[in-house]
Design a protein around this motif. Sequence first.
Motif, mmCIF file in Angstrom:
data_model
loop_
_atom_site.group_PDB
_atom_site.id
_atom_site.type_symbol
_atom_site.label_atom_id
_atom_site.label_comp_id
_atom_site.label_asym_id
_atom_site.label_seq_id
_atom_site.Cartn_x
_atom_site.Cartn_y
_atom_site.Cartn_z
ATOM 1 N N ALA A 1 82.731 57.304 36.303
ATOM 2 C CA ALA A 1 83.323 57.504 35.022
ATOM 3 C C ALA A 1 84.681 56.603 34.747
ATOM 4 C CB ALA A 1 83.212 58.563 34.405
ATOM 5 N N THR A 2 85.451 56.539 35.753
ATOM 6 C CA THR A 2 86.799 56.745 35.118
ATOM 7 C C THR A 2 86.928 54.494 35.886
ATOM 8 O OG1 THR A 2 88.087 56.770 37.524
ATOM 9 C CG2 THR A 2 88.499 58.509 35.873
ATOM 10 N N LEU A 3 86.410 53.992 36.493
ATOM 11 C CA LEU A 3 86.058 52.864 36.849
ATOM 12 C C LEU A 3 86.065 52.235 35.580
ATOM 13 C CD1 LEU A 3 84.901 52.157 40.272
ATOM 14 C CD2 LEU A 3 86.890 52.156 39.715
ATOM 15 N N PRO A 4 85.446 51.929 34.894
ATOM 16 C CA PRO A 4 85.341 50.926 33.546
ATOM 17 C C PRO A 4 86.672 51.205 32.520
ATOM 18 C CG PRO A 4 82.967 52.082 33.381
ATOM 19 C CD PRO A 4 84.162 52.602 34.501
ATOM 20 N N PRO A 5 87.284 52.468 32.005
ATOM 21 C CA PRO A 5 88.951 52.150 31.036
ATOM 22 C C PRO A 5 89.505 51.348 32.574
ATOM 23 C CG PRO A 5 87.501 54.450 31.447
ATOM 24 C CD PRO A 5 86.427 53.542 32.463
ATOM 25 N N LEU A 6 89.394 52.300 33.462
ATOM 26 C CA LEU A 6 90.435 50.999 33.931
ATOM 27 C C LEU A 6 90.589 49.281 34.407
ATOM 28 C CD1 LEU A 6 90.518 53.634 37.811
ATOM 29 C CD2 LEU A 6 92.027 53.102 36.201
ATOM 30 N N ALA A 7 89.437 49.481 34.544
ATOM 31 C CA ALA A 7 89.343 48.157 34.439
ATOM 32 C C ALA A 7 89.369 47.107 32.939
ATOM 33 C CB ALA A 7 87.923 47.383 34.059
ATOM 34 N N ALA B 1 93.170 47.058 33.372
ATOM 35 C CA ALA B 1 93.975 46.010 33.892
ATOM 36 C C ALA B 1 93.522 44.462 33.512
ATOM 37 C CB ALA B 1 93.120 45.919 35.171
ATOM 38 N N GLU B 2 92.815 44.757 33.001
ATOM 39 C CA GLU B 2 92.330 43.561 31.721
ATOM 40 C C GLU B 2 93.586 43.419 30.758
ATOM 41 O OE1 GLU B 2 88.760 42.770 30.817
ATOM 42 O OE2 GLU B 2 87.410 42.854 32.480
ATOM 43 N N ALA B 3 94.030 44.286 29.910
ATOM 44 C CA ALA B 3 94.611 44.375 28.978
ATOM 45 C C ALA B 3 96.477 43.796 29.446
ATOM 46 C CB ALA B 3 94.572 45.996 28.433
ATOM 47 N N ALA B 4 96.736 44.729 30.359
ATOM 48 C CA ALA B 4 97.436 44.696 31.271
ATOM 49 C C ALA B 4 97.927 43.544 31.893
ATOM 50 C CB ALA B 4 98.209 45.831 32.073
ATOM 51 N N ALA B 5 96.571 42.498 32.306
ATOM 52 C CA ALA B 5 97.162 41.356 32.333
ATOM 53 C C ALA B 5 97.153 40.041 31.286
ATOM 54 C CB ALA B 5 95.708 40.775 33.392
#
Length: 287
Positions: A209-215, A218-222
């Motif tokens: 459940a948490t992997l998609p929000p983390l992805a 991460a894209e937003a942080a990049a």
Amino acid sequence: MATIPSLPSRDDVLRMARNTTDITGQLLDTAGNITRIAMNTFDPRDGSGAEVLRVLRETTAELAEASASPQAQEAFYRIVDTLTRLGTSGAPLAVHPVSEPAQALLTAIGDSLLPVLDAVEPAVEEFADALGDLVEATSPLLPAAAGVAAGALLAVTPVLRAAADVLRESSPELRRVADALTAALAPLMPLQVALAERAAAAGAGVVRATLPPLADLAEAAAATTKAARPVLIAGEEMLVSGFEQLQPLLLAAASRAGRVARAAAVRVSAAVSPAAERGVVVAVSTP
């Protein structure tokens, strides 16, 4: 089509020849210095070569005498006995059934770590080079560190020996403690396994459940980092320039502190040491 590289100019050829000649001369000078040192060391005319051979003979004789003592023979016997016991106790582990899944686990870990090792190999090499330079720079401190480590080991050795004696004398009580712990924990193992399976299932669901929000995060942080890269570079340049401007001030302060410390040391030495006899000062002037 690939472009043909241009030939070096006459100045480049002369500069390379001059550099090659300088490097060759330095190598020859170094070889001559090494040869001169070796000849001076083993020259029989001034007695240094005979002194070196005498020291080697005395050292060899002392080592032979020390190794032939009963204490050294007993120490060697204990070392061999310890290694034999380790080999005898470790040999059954290689053929034990538990070793098969352990070997499979090690193989899987190794296969998964190979890409990671390939990726970090350049960084590891750079780190190893930097660490080697640091060790070489701090080599004058190594003898003191070795002395401190030896003193700490000598201080800990009696404690370890006393603890070993106490545990050896208390082996029946330790065996009773082990039996009691085994009897108390054995009924709990099935329950622990069931709870671990439920926890693993719940953890897997949470990870999914948490992997998609983390992805997305991460894209937003990049993207944010990429957009703020000029600001970061400008900040780094300002920081480096500030250090460069502070460097002369720091060097001047360190030099001034060194002069003050030397002057204080001279005054303290003059105040503590007895008064020296007055001597005659002779001044020599050249026309």
